[in-house]
Enzyme design. Structure first.
Site, mmCIF file in Angstrom:
data_model
loop_
_atom_site.group_PDB
_atom_site.id
_atom_site.type_symbol
_atom_site.label_atom_id
_atom_site.label_comp_id
_atom_site.label_asym_id
_atom_site.label_seq_id
_atom_site.Cartn_x
_atom_site.Cartn_y
_atom_site.Cartn_z
ATOM 1 N N THR A 4 11.584 1.404 -4.731
ATOM 2 C CA THR A 4 12.012 0.037 -4.463
ATOM 3 C C THR A 4 11.845 -0.273 -2.972
ATOM 4 O O THR A 4 11.426 0.571 -2.184
ATOM 5 C CB THR A 4 13.493 -0.149 -4.841
ATOM 6 O OG1 THR A 4 14.310 0.517 -3.862
ATOM 7 C CG2 THR A 4 13.787 0.417 -6.215
ATOM 8 N N LYS A 61 6.460 1.432 9.225
ATOM 9 C CA LYS A 61 5.529 2.558 9.138
ATOM 10 C C LYS A 61 5.302 3.180 10.514
ATOM 11 O O LYS A 61 5.234 4.410 10.644
ATOM 12 C CB LYS A 61 4.199 2.089 8.535
ATOM 13 C CG LYS A 61 4.302 1.672 7.079
ATOM 14 C CD LYS A 61 2.984 1.093 6.572
ATOM 15 C CE LYS A 61 3.092 0.668 5.119
ATOM 16 N NZ LYS A 61 1.847 0.027 4.630
#
Length: 803
Positions: free
Chosen positions: A542, A669
């Site tokens: 998720t 990231k």
């Protein structure tokens, strides 16, 4: 003959009710071809009720009438629920005619009449299934196997190949473009009388018909997926065996295991066809393939048992040669195909003891009494059997010792090793075998460690992982010697928790019916308290912030975690460290390779560089597959906002594409990679360029697409400026050795490494002490549900190595 023809056999449990029939029809549609053959047993417990009916005729006419009425109601209900129009009328008329004939039967019934009565169940299921297939536009015909199968009645009737083959060939020539549904369980003798083929007769007739028709493969569909290391009803951690040698399967069948019968395998061994065992209720849950390989065996594979065993005892008279006599008896029984389960030779007392099942013992006893053997013959009942089966088991010292060790305190009559070396068999005084089977299974196989898996998120990535897990489960388990069971699927509001396991192939279809609402994260507590598993792992695919907040609680429950969710990895340092320490304290693992680069091994690489002594000083690249695609496509011919909508329609973006355009995904990231490199960085220290105009940020998604002209206009201005410099636009993440981190649009030369990518590609450039002048570059697809699911599966493999 048609070389690619196959045969599918469906047992009574696969045809128990109308829903089962519909499921079988779907299996035939999905797994068979127009020229295939289908063999069926009687629906549900029909044959048992027919037996009760014939027995009642001899005792109580009223009881016989009531039994027949029950059969009538059951069969009429099936016809009513499954057929319409002329098919229904014809089936109903045929059934009523046959039941009227049965109702007029009187005592005593001859064996031939009784055999004919008991074959009606197969006739009814055969006709009904063929009619159902025709209604679903699958041309089919029902055929009574007595039209072509020839056999003579005896204890173990055998199909006459020479008489049956030409009759079957004639039938196949007449029906070349339709499925042929055939009755199992029965054949016909030369006088035209019904011959029943005995226990598991439908399976035997299926493989025999398959051999006669030169089919490529026979698939036996039942309520189990195949052969397990023990009866799963007795041993909860019994493992499905995807492959089984033909000689091992034959030995297991000889010992009367319920899933196989010895005669079922005889036609397989005498032909080139394959044999597969599958579950009709969950066809993708695995299977067993019987193969002809004869590689060296290393020991037991299966523990099997019987609760009702008889012993025929032959005490040879003094005037007869005992050694010659007992050898002749064993040869006779082998020739008549009534070999014992096991036997004991007592030379001193001149006694031979033969163990049999109740189905075969009477026939064997009759043969022995008729043979005029010079021995006193007695029949004894009240015995059980436990056996270990597998090529090489008798030569495996550990397995032999473990088998004897677990049984030594039982009332053993005798233990014997098969001459073939394929089994060790213990015959005992009647006892509760379940405990013995469990203890022997545990001793010999050390009960594979069981891992419970819970999937959080059932969207695109979750669905792709379910497909991948279904394909890879057997390989994963075989590779690591572990058993993985999917036990929970958790959505944003609903969850499905099944401690005994969820079939991954059926999970998406059944979720809405099985799931219930969850509150206060009760599902985490349930996973923490689950019994029967050695480890539990949660897969978080998720983007949920609220689930991320539960990570310390997940660790506290002793659960491993695999994340594609980036929130925790890019959270403020305090929480990030709290999560890491929570898992470390309880010796549990948190793996998150899927958080960056989808399936690319970027996290592993950066971590390995640091742990091997290198020092990462800078990171840069295109970190978003979505933004990579957008800017590779964007050359000014199509407005930027239209490209965004196109990417959204193709599933390349988040459900709300603004979550890609605002740069937060790339920022996370970059933070995750920096931390893997050992660099201290806070999310808020990254300078992020948000591509979403302020006026479009908080409106509905529909309004965003409706009013996205301002986005296109601002991007067109940036592109025009770049083109004036003969450059292109790319969305680039950078972290330099001074700790400055940026996520922003850059104008790059068209031949720049970061500009020259395939759409959706990611590229990561790592500068380190070892890769100072020539950065280490990792490049490849960085978006897509399949590659992200693959990254999750990769981490699951890594976890299997760690535990």
């Amino acid at each position: 003959m048609i070389s690619d023809r196959q045969l599918h056999k469906f047992g009574g449990s696969s045809l128990a009710d109308s829903q089962c029939y519909l499921r079988v029809a779907k299996l035939i549609k999905d797994y068979s071809h127009p020229n295939d053959l289908i063999v069926v047993s009687a629906a549900g417990k029909t044959t048992n009720h027919l037996i009760a009916f014939t027995e009642a005729i001899n005792i109580d006419g009223r009881a016989a009438h009531l039994e027949l009425q029950g059969i009538r109601q059951y069969q009429l209900k099936l016809i009513e629920e499954l057929t319409i129009g002329q098919e229904k009328q014809q089936l109903t008329a045929q059934l009523n005619d046959e039941l009227s004939t049965l109702a007029n039967l009187t005592f005593p019934l001859s064996e031939k009449v009784q055999a004919s009565v008991l074959g009606h169940g197969e006739i009814w299921s055969c006709r009904l299934l063929a009619a159902l297939l025709r209604q679903q536009d699958l041309p089919s015909i029902s055929v009574d196997a007595r039209c072509f199968l020839r056999a003579e009645a005896k204890t173990q009737p055998e199909i006459d190949w020479g008489d049956s083959l030409p009759l079957l060939n004639e039938l196949l020539v007449q029906h070349t473009h339709q499925r042929i549904v055939i009755t199992g369980f029965m054949a016909q003798d030369k006088q035209g009388q019904t011959v029943l083929l005995g226990r598991n007769g439908s399976d035997y007739s299926a493989t025999m018909i398959g051999a006669l028709a030169s089919v490529k493969a026979v698939t036996i569909w039942s309520d189990v997926a195949g052969v397990y290391s023990a009866d799963p009803r007795l041993v909860s951690d019994a493992c499905l065996l995807p492959l089984l040698r033909l000689d091992e399967a034959s030995e297991l069948a000889r010992l009367a295991a319920p899933v196989l019968h010895n005669r079922t395998l005889q036609p397989v061994s005498q032909s080139t066809m394959d044999l597969n065992l599958k579950c009709s209720h969950f066809p993708e849950s695995g299977s067993t393939r019987i193969e002809r390989v004869l590689a060296s065996g290393r020991g037991a594979k299966i523990i099997t048992s019987l609760d009702e065993v008889f012993i025929i005892q032959l005490h040879f008279l003094p005037q007869h040669d005992f050694n010659k006599g007992h050898s002749e008896v064993l040869t006779l029984l082998s020739r008549l195909q009534v070999e014992p389960l096991a036997y004991e030779v007592q030379t001193e007392s001149r006694t031979l003891r033969l163990a049999y099942t109740h189905e075969v013992v009477r026939g064997a006893l009759d043969y022995l009494q008729e043979a005029g053997i010079g021995a006193e013959i007695k029949l004894h009942e009240g015995y059980s059997m436990v056996a270990a089966v597998g090529a090489g088991v008798s030569k495996n010292a550990s397995h032999c010792f473990g088998f004897y060790q677990q049984l030594k305190n039982s009332n053993i009559e005798f233990i014997t090793e098969a001459v073939s070396g394929l089994s060790i068999v213990a015959v005992l005084k009647a006892t509760e075998t379940q405990t013995l089977v469990q203890s022997v299974h545990q001793q010999l196989f050390k009960a594979q460690k069981r891992v419970a898996v819970a999937l959080c998120g059932k969207g695109n990535i979750g669905s792709s992982w379910l497909e991948l897990f279904n394909q890879q489960k057997a390989t994963l388990e075989e590779r690591h010697g572990l058993n993985f069971e999917l036990v929970a699927i958790v959505g944003s509001q609903l969850y499905w928790f099944e401690p005994n396991g969820i079939a991954s192939a059926q999970a998406n279809d059944l979720f809405e019916n099985e799931a219930i609402r969850h509150e206060n994260n009760i599902w985490i507590d349930q996973l923490g308290a689950i019994e029967g598993y050695d480890d539990v792992v949660i897969l978080d695919v998720t983007a949920s912030h609220s689930l991320t907040e539960q990570y310390p609680n997940i660790a506290k429950q002793g659960i491993h975690l695999i994340s594609a969710n980036k929130v925790a990895g890019a959270a403020p340092t305090d929480f990030y460290q709290q999560v890491k320490e929570s898992f470390s304290k309880v010796n549990r693992h948190w793996l998150y390779n899927a958080t960056v680069g989808a399936g690319l091994p970027i996290n592993h690489t950066v971590r390995d560089l640091r742990e091997s002594g290198d020092t990462v000083v800078a990171l840069s690249g295109i970190f978003s597959g979505t933004l990579s695609w957008l800017f590779q496509q964007y050359d000014g011919t199509t407005p930027f906002a239209q490209l965004v909508e196109l990417a959204w329609q193709q599933g390349l973006t988040e459900p709300d594409p603004r979550n890609d355009l605002d740069g937060s995904d790339v920022m996370r990231k970059l933070v995750i990679l920096a931390r893997e490199a050992g660099l201290d960085i806070e999310p808020e220290s990254v300078c992020v360029e948000n591509l979403v105009p302020e006026e479009l940020a908080k409106i509905s998604l529909d309004d965003f697409f409706e009013k996205s002209e301002s986005l296109s206009q601002s991007m067109a201005e940036r592109l025009e400026q770049a083109h004036s410099q003969n450059k292109v636009l790319r969305y680039v993440a950078r972290l330099n050795k001074q700790g400055n981190a940026t996520v922003a649009i850059e104008a790059l030369e068209a031949n720049h490494p970061l500009a020259n990518l395939l759409p959706c590609d990611n590229i990561f450039a790592i500068e380190s002490a070892w890769y100072k002048d020539n950065p280490l570059v990792i490049r490849g697809p960085g978006a897509g549900k399949e590659v992200t699911a693959g990254a999750i599966q990769s981490d699951l493999n890594r976890l299997a190595q760690l535990i």
